[in-house]
Design a protein around this motif. Structure first.
Motif, PDB file in Angstrom:
ATOM      1  N   GLU A   1      73.344  49.015  -8.889  1.00 40.01           N
ATOM      2  CA  GLU A   1      73.215  50.406  -9.312  1.00 40.01           C
ATOM      3  C   GLU A   1      72.025  51.050  -8.612  1.00 40.01           C
ATOM      4  OE1 GLU A   1      75.435  51.774 -11.245  1.00 40.01           O
ATOM      5  OE2 GLU A   1      76.506  49.900 -11.700  1.00 40.01           O
ATOM      6  N   ALA A   2      72.109  52.366  -8.408  1.00 40.70           N
ATOM      7  CA  ALA A   2      71.006  53.093  -7.777  1.00 40.70           C
ATOM      8  C   ALA A   2      69.757  53.005  -8.652  1.00 40.70           C
ATOM      9  CB  ALA A   2      71.396  54.551  -7.553  1.00 40.70           C
ATOM     10  N   LEU A   3      68.615  52.780  -8.032  1.00 34.89           N
ATOM     11  CA  LEU A   3      67.356  52.623  -8.744  1.00 34.89           C
ATOM     12  C   LEU A   3      66.688  53.978  -8.963  1.00 34.89           C
ATOM     13  CD1 LEU A   3      66.006  49.603  -6.659  1.00 34.89           C
ATOM     14  CD2 LEU A   3      67.061  49.501  -8.929  1.00 34.89           C
ATOM     15  N   LYS A   4      65.789  54.016  -9.943  1.00 36.42           N
ATOM     16  CA  LYS A   4      64.956  55.187 -10.199  1.00 36.42           C
ATOM     17  C   LYS A   4      63.517  54.854  -9.812  1.00 36.42           C
ATOM     18  CE  LYS A   4      67.867  58.117 -12.242  1.00 36.42           C
ATOM     19  NZ  LYS A   4      68.063  59.510 -11.805  1.00 36.42           N
ATOM     20  N   PHE A   5      62.853  55.825  -9.197  1.00 41.38           N
ATOM     21  CA  PHE A   5      61.469  55.605  -8.767  1.00 41.38           C
ATOM     22  C   PHE A   5      60.678  56.880  -9.040  1.00 41.38           C
ATOM     23  CE2 PHE A   5      58.080  55.397  -5.487  1.00 41.38           C
ATOM     24  CZ  PHE A   5      57.526  54.167  -5.830  1.00 41.38           C
ATOM     25  N   CYS A   6      59.653  56.768  -9.878  1.00 37.42           N
ATOM     26  CA  CYS A   6      58.846  57.927 -10.271  1.00 37.42           C
ATOM     27  C   CYS A   6      59.724  59.058 -10.802  1.00 37.42           C
ATOM     28  CB  CYS A   6      57.989  58.412  -9.100  1.00 37.42           C
ATOM     29  SG  CYS A   6      56.780  57.206  -8.508  1.00 37.42           S
ATOM     30  N   GLY A   7      60.758  58.693 -11.535  1.00 33.11           N
ATOM     31  CA  GLY A   7      61.642  59.670 -12.135  1.00 33.11           C
ATOM     32  C   GLY A   7      62.744  60.179 -11.240  1.00 33.11           C
ATOM     33  N   SER A   8      62.725  59.855  -9.964  1.00 33.18           N
ATOM     34  CA  SER A   8      63.741  60.300  -9.009  1.00 33.18           C
ATOM     35  C   SER A   8      64.688  59.156  -8.673  1.00 33.18           C
ATOM     36  CB  SER A   8      63.068  60.835  -7.738  1.00 33.18           C
ATOM     37  OG  SER A   8      62.270  61.967  -8.029  1.00 33.18           O
ATOM     38  N   THR A   9      65.778  59.498  -7.995  1.00 33.88           N
ATOM     39  CA  THR A   9      66.787  58.496  -7.646  1.00 33.88           C
ATOM     40  C   THR A   9      66.575  57.995  -6.225  1.00 33.88           C
ATOM     41  OG1 THR A   9      68.420  59.518  -9.107  1.00 33.88           O
ATOM     42  CG2 THR A   9      69.263  58.062  -7.378  1.00 33.88           C
ATOM     43  N   VAL A  10      66.593  56.674  -6.060  1.00 33.71           N
ATOM     44  CA  VAL A  10      66.546  56.083  -4.722  1.00 33.71           C
ATOM     45  C   VAL A  10      67.986  56.081  -4.200  1.00 33.71           C
ATOM     46  CG1 VAL A  10      65.908  54.080  -3.329  1.00 33.71           C
ATOM     47  CG2 VAL A  10      64.588  54.642  -5.392  1.00 33.71           C
ATOM     48  N   GLU A  11      68.293  57.058  -3.349  1.00 38.09           N
ATOM     49  CA  GLU A  11      69.663  57.224  -2.892  1.00 38.09           C
ATOM     50  C   GLU A  11      70.072  56.179  -1.862  1.00 38.09           C
ATOM     51  OE1 GLU A  11      70.376  62.014  -3.439  1.00 38.09           O
ATOM     52  OE2 GLU A  11      69.903  61.249  -1.449  1.00 38.09           O
ATOM     53  N   ARG A  12      69.128  55.799  -1.026  1.00 41.65           N
ATOM     54  CA  ARG A  12      69.467  54.852   0.052  1.00 41.65           C
ATOM     55  C   ARG A  12      68.289  53.918   0.288  1.00 41.65           C
ATOM     56  NH1 ARG A  12      71.187  57.433   5.585  1.00 41.65           N
ATOM     57  NH2 ARG A  12      73.190  57.561   4.520  1.00 41.65           N
ATOM     58  N   VAL A  13      68.593  52.672   0.547  1.00 34.22           N
ATOM     59  CA  VAL A  13      67.589  51.675   0.918  1.00 34.22           C
ATOM     60  C   VAL A  13      68.002  51.073   2.249  1.00 34.22           C
ATOM     61  CG1 VAL A  13      66.501  49.482   0.302  1.00 34.22           C
ATOM     62  CG2 VAL A  13      67.050  51.145  -1.492  1.00 34.22           C
ATOM     63  N   MET A  14      67.092  51.056   3.200  1.00 38.79           N
ATOM     64  CA  MET A  14      67.373  50.439   4.491  1.00 38.79           C
ATOM     65  C   MET A  14      66.148  49.665   4.948  1.00 38.79           C
ATOM     66  SD  MET A  14      69.918  50.043   6.412  1.00 38.79           S
ATOM     67  CE  MET A  14      69.459  48.392   6.885  1.00 38.79           C
ATOM     68  N   PHE A  15      66.367  48.599   5.704  1.00 38.93           N
ATOM     69  CA  PHE A  15      65.242  47.824   6.219  1.00 38.93           C
ATOM     70  C   PHE A  15      65.629  47.202   7.552  1.00 38.93           C
ATOM     71  CE2 PHE A  15      67.938  44.657   4.502  1.00 38.93           C
ATOM     72  CZ  PHE A  15      67.615  43.466   5.114  1.00 38.93           C
ATOM     73  N   TRP A  16      64.610  46.787   8.294  1.00 37.39           N
ATOM     74  CA  TRP A  16      64.840  46.158   9.595  1.00 37.39           C
ATOM     75  C   TRP A  16      64.009  44.887   9.681  1.00 37.39           C
ATOM     76  CZ3 TRP A  16      64.473  51.255   8.605  1.00 37.39           C
ATOM     77  CH2 TRP A  16      65.576  52.041   8.966  1.00 37.39           C
ATOM     78  N   VAL A  17      64.631  43.846  10.211  1.00 35.57           N
ATOM     79  CA  VAL A  17      63.956  42.559  10.303  1.00 35.57           C
ATOM     80  C   VAL A  17      63.215  42.464  11.637  1.00 35.57           C
ATOM     81  CG1 VAL A  17      65.572  41.370   8.806  1.00 35.57           C
ATOM     82  CG2 VAL A  17      66.065  41.514  11.237  1.00 35.57           C
ATOM     83  N   PRO A  18      62.092  41.741  11.662  1.00 44.06           N
ATOM     84  CA  PRO A  18      61.391  41.543  12.940  1.00 44.06           C
ATOM     85  C   PRO A  18      62.101  40.521  13.809  1.00 44.06           C
ATOM     86  CG  PRO A  18      60.263  40.369  11.198  1.00 44.06           C
ATOM     87  CD  PRO A  18      61.381  41.134  10.538  1.00 44.06           C
ATOM     88  N   GLN A  19      61.851  40.592  15.099  1.00 42.45           N
ATOM     89  CA  GLN A  19      62.413  39.632  16.044  1.00 42.45           C
ATOM     90  C   GLN A  19      61.262  38.852  16.663  1.00 42.45           C
ATOM     91  OE1 GLN A  19      63.241  43.357  17.174  1.00 42.45           O
ATOM     92  NE2 GLN A  19      63.859  43.054  15.062  1.00 42.45           N
ATOM     93  N   SER A  20      61.433  37.551  16.797  1.00 42.97           N
ATOM     94  CA  SER A  20      60.361  36.718  17.341  1.00 42.97           C
ATOM     95  C   SER A  20      60.602  36.426  18.814  1.00 42.97           C
ATOM     96  CB  SER A  20      60.263  35.411  16.555  1.00 42.97           C
ATOM     97  OG  SER A  20      61.479  34.687  16.667  1.00 42.97           O
ATOM     98  N   GLY A  21      59.535  35.982  19.480  1.00 40.96           N
ATOM     99  CA  GLY A  21      59.640  35.609  20.888  1.00 40.96           C
ATOM    100  C   GLY A  21      60.144  36.765  21.732  1.00 40.96           C
ATOM    101  N   ASP A  22      61.167  36.497  22.547  1.00 38.77           N
ATOM    102  CA  ASP A  22      61.744  37.519  23.422  1.00 38.77           C
ATOM    103  C   ASP A  22      63.066  38.067  22.902  1.00 38.77           C
ATOM    104  OD1 ASP A  22      59.649  37.401  25.179  1.00 38.77           O
ATOM    105  OD2 ASP A  22      60.615  36.023  26.568  1.00 38.77           O
TER     106      ASP A  22
END
Length: 467
Positions: A390-411
């Motif tokens: 379910e969509a989360l609430k943060f400081c009374g507002s709705t977190v509509e989208r969550v996105m993240f990016w993973v790091p890459q090691s070496g080359d």
């Protein structure tokens, strides 16, 4: 600092910084004051976020930052799109810039940046160094700082002893921890160990132990002898700048339905779409990926989920083959399914964790040489994280989208992120700007690849599944 976390700390290079970068879209917009108050009340209950890193000849230590100032870590900025640039394009460009910008080592290694778009929404960009925690642990942190969340008491946030954990996992194969760890890596191995503990016949124990020992040795040898990954334009020496992209997401229920109709798992469907999108991108560039495969290093969680709040890194890595050269979507889907089956019962995640522990003890040049072994075997790092339904609430507002990016090691110059959140599956991509300056061109092909599988599923006779 544990040896594994030290390895992640020292893995930073000019081309690849070991930061997990995330973006929340929050509506209606929140204020900087409200954000800082929430961080102070919740996030800073985790002692790690008040600590900086001090390195010495013995490794690295977590030390309380006596000069901690929240205004250094939670800041606000104004994002002004260039002429002809949309707000989303400007945001993608800014996230790419921040992904290549090191955190200040004089202070705790994290920062939040709040951007209000002027249209009633906030974008919260989070950068957290991998030495603090892995993705699964950070999901636990995220759930504790949203409305209704609660950080665990500090007395429960016990420092972890890597050496004891490795001894339990690697040198005591009959321990309960091993059952849990290998069970998470692959159901086959987990069941095998359970048979050793409670063998149906006394003679089965020694036979099963011998089989498991052979499996472990085979996995180590297979990894060491694995040839370098296929050469494509996506593999090479990366530069020092990043590009990011994300899509609108797919309905999770539809992904489940397509998987069920085609007798495949959700992961099989999603990974097939990833392979198809990359292959289609290469064809558009005039390359011929027919018959080619690339590997992605995929993290495998090695800790009980109920202990994720203890932070740190407890995951292994397995090389997953992506058949980018198969244009037929059904043939590609079943090739992915077969590759996933091959990983079940593998000891490679635990082996990779052990290598990272050893790497944390080495001087930086030797560590980089050791970790580049992983880079030569793969073109991308890929992670698939289950988020809240379910969509989360943060400081009374709705977190509509969550996105993240993973790091890459070496080359390694590409990171693929898949996150399930609020009933949708979100794809994200981060690339080196020299190797792939237009990750949005790959992202744009995920949905069409999924649509092909959807149409094929709809063409099946009702009530039947593919073989």
């Amino acid at each position: 600092m544990s040896k594994v976390d030290t390895a992640w700390l020292r893995m930073d290079t000019e081309s690849n910084l070991m930061m997990i970068v995330g973006v929340w879209t929050i509506r209606p917009a929140i204020s900087l004051a409200a954000l800082r108050d929430r961080v102070e009340q919740r996030l800073l209950q985790y002692g790690r976020f008040r600590q900086k890193v001090v390195e010495d000849t013995l490794g690295a230590q977590w030390v309380e930052d006596d000069d901690f100032d929240i205004s250094r870590h939670v800041i606000e900025e104004v994002l002004l799109p260039l002429r002809g640039q949309s707000q989303q394009e400007a945001l993608r460009e800014r996230v790419g810039e921040l992904a290549a910008q090191p955190l200040d080592p004089r202070y705790p290694l994290w920062q939040f940046q709040l951007i209000n778009d002027g249209e009633g929404a906030s974008m919260l960009i989070a950068r957290i160094h991998h030495c603090i925690a892995d993705g699964i642990a950070l999901i636990s942190v995220m759930l504790s700082i949203v409305d209704g969340g609660k950080a665990p008491p500090k007395r429960q946030q016990q420092p972890r002893d890597d050496q004891d954990w490795l001894t339990d996992t690697l040198l005591k194969p009959l321990s309960d921890m091993t059952v849990k760890a290998i069970g998470l890596a692959g159901a086959g191995a987990g069941k095998s160990i359970e048979k050793v503990i409670n063998p149906p016949h006394p003679l089965d124990s020694s036979v099963e132990m011998a089989r498991m020992g052979y499996q472990a040795i085979s996995d180590v040898a297979a990894f060491a002898l694995m040839p370098d990954d296929s050469h494509t334009r996506l593999k090479g020496k990366p530069g020092t700048s990043k590009r990011v992209a994300w899509d609108e997401g797919l309905p999770l229920d539809q992904v489940k339905a397509v998987g069920k109709a085609l007798n495949a798992s959700i992961n099989d469907v999603l990974l097939s779409c990833v392979a198809g999108a990359i292959g289609a991108y290469l064809r558009d560039k005039g390359d011929n990926p027919d018959g080619q495969e690339i590997r992605a290093m995929v993290p495998v969680n090695l800790r009980p989920m109920e202990k994720a709040y203890q932070l740190g890194n407890r995951f292994g890595l397995v090389p997953l083959v992506l058949p980018i050269g198969i244009a037929n979507p059904v043939e590609r889907l079943y090739a992915v399914r077969a590759r996933m089956q091959e990983l079940k019962g593998s000891f490679q995640p635990i082996m990779a964790f052990g290598l990272l522990s050893v790497a944390g003890l080495l001087i930086k040049p030797v560590q980089h040489a050791m970790l580049n072994i992983f880079a030569k075997k793969a073109t991308a790092v890929m992670t698939n994280v289950p988020g809240p339904a379910e969509a989360l609430k943060f400081c009374g507002s709705t977190v509509e989208r969550v996105m993240f990016w993973v790091p890459q090691s070496g080359d390694i110059g590409m990171g693929v992120s898949i996150l399930t959140y609020a009933g949708r599956v979100q794809f994200g991509l981060i690339t080196d700007s020299l190797l792939c300056p237009d990750p949005e061109a790959i992202i744009a092909k995920f949905a069409p690849e999924f649509e092909k599988l959807t149409w094929l599923a709809l063409m099946l006779p009702w009530g039947e599944e593919a073989a």
